[in-house]
Design a protein around this motif. Structure first.
Motif, short mmCIF file in Angstrom:
data_model
loop_
_atom_site.label_atom_id
_atom_site.label_comp_id
_atom_site.label_asym_id
_atom_site.label_seq_id
_atom_site.Cartn_x
_atom_site.Cartn_y
_atom_site.Cartn_z
N LYS A 1 0.84 -1.20 0.00
CA LYS A 1 0.00 0.00 0.00
C LYS A 1 0.88 1.25 0.00
N ARG B 1 0.94 5.28 0.24
CA ARG B 1 0.06 6.27 0.88
C ARG B 1 0.50 7.70 0.58
N GLU C 1 -4.66 8.19 3.68
CA GLU C 1 -5.38 7.60 2.54
C GLU C 1 -4.41 6.80 1.67
N ILE C 2 -4.87 5.65 1.19
CA ILE C 2 -4.06 4.81 0.30
C ILE C 2 -4.12 5.40 -1.10
N LYS C 3 -2.95 5.68 -1.65
CA LYS C 3 -2.85 6.24 -2.99
C LYS C 3 -2.94 5.13 -4.03
#
Length: 70
Positions: free
Chosen positions: A15, A17, A25-27
């Motif tokens: 993940k 971020r 938030e996960i990019k």
């Protein structure tokens, strides 16, 4: 100094971020194996870029989700 890593998350999906926090938030979430390049470390986080943007740091990834590239 740029360091090269390979994504190697225990759950098979690393993940990336927006900020160096597990609450951020996960990019991008991608299957293990992609090479990433670290420009700097922030505690247990790496400020990274990857092949899509080789010279611009674009996300953060936790050190536990990568291994040093061979």
């Amino acid at each position: 100094l740029i360091k090269e890593y390979e994504e190697a998350s225990k759950d098979e999906y690393a993940k990336k971020r927006w900020e160096p926090s597990s609450n951020a938030e996960i990019k991008k979430k991608k299957k293990n194996g992609e090479e990433v390049y670290s420009y700097e470390e922030k505690g247990e986080w790496l400020h990274i870029t990857y092949s899509a943007s080789p010279h611009i740091p674009v996300a953060y990834i936790h050190k536990s989700q990568v291994k040093k590239a061979k």
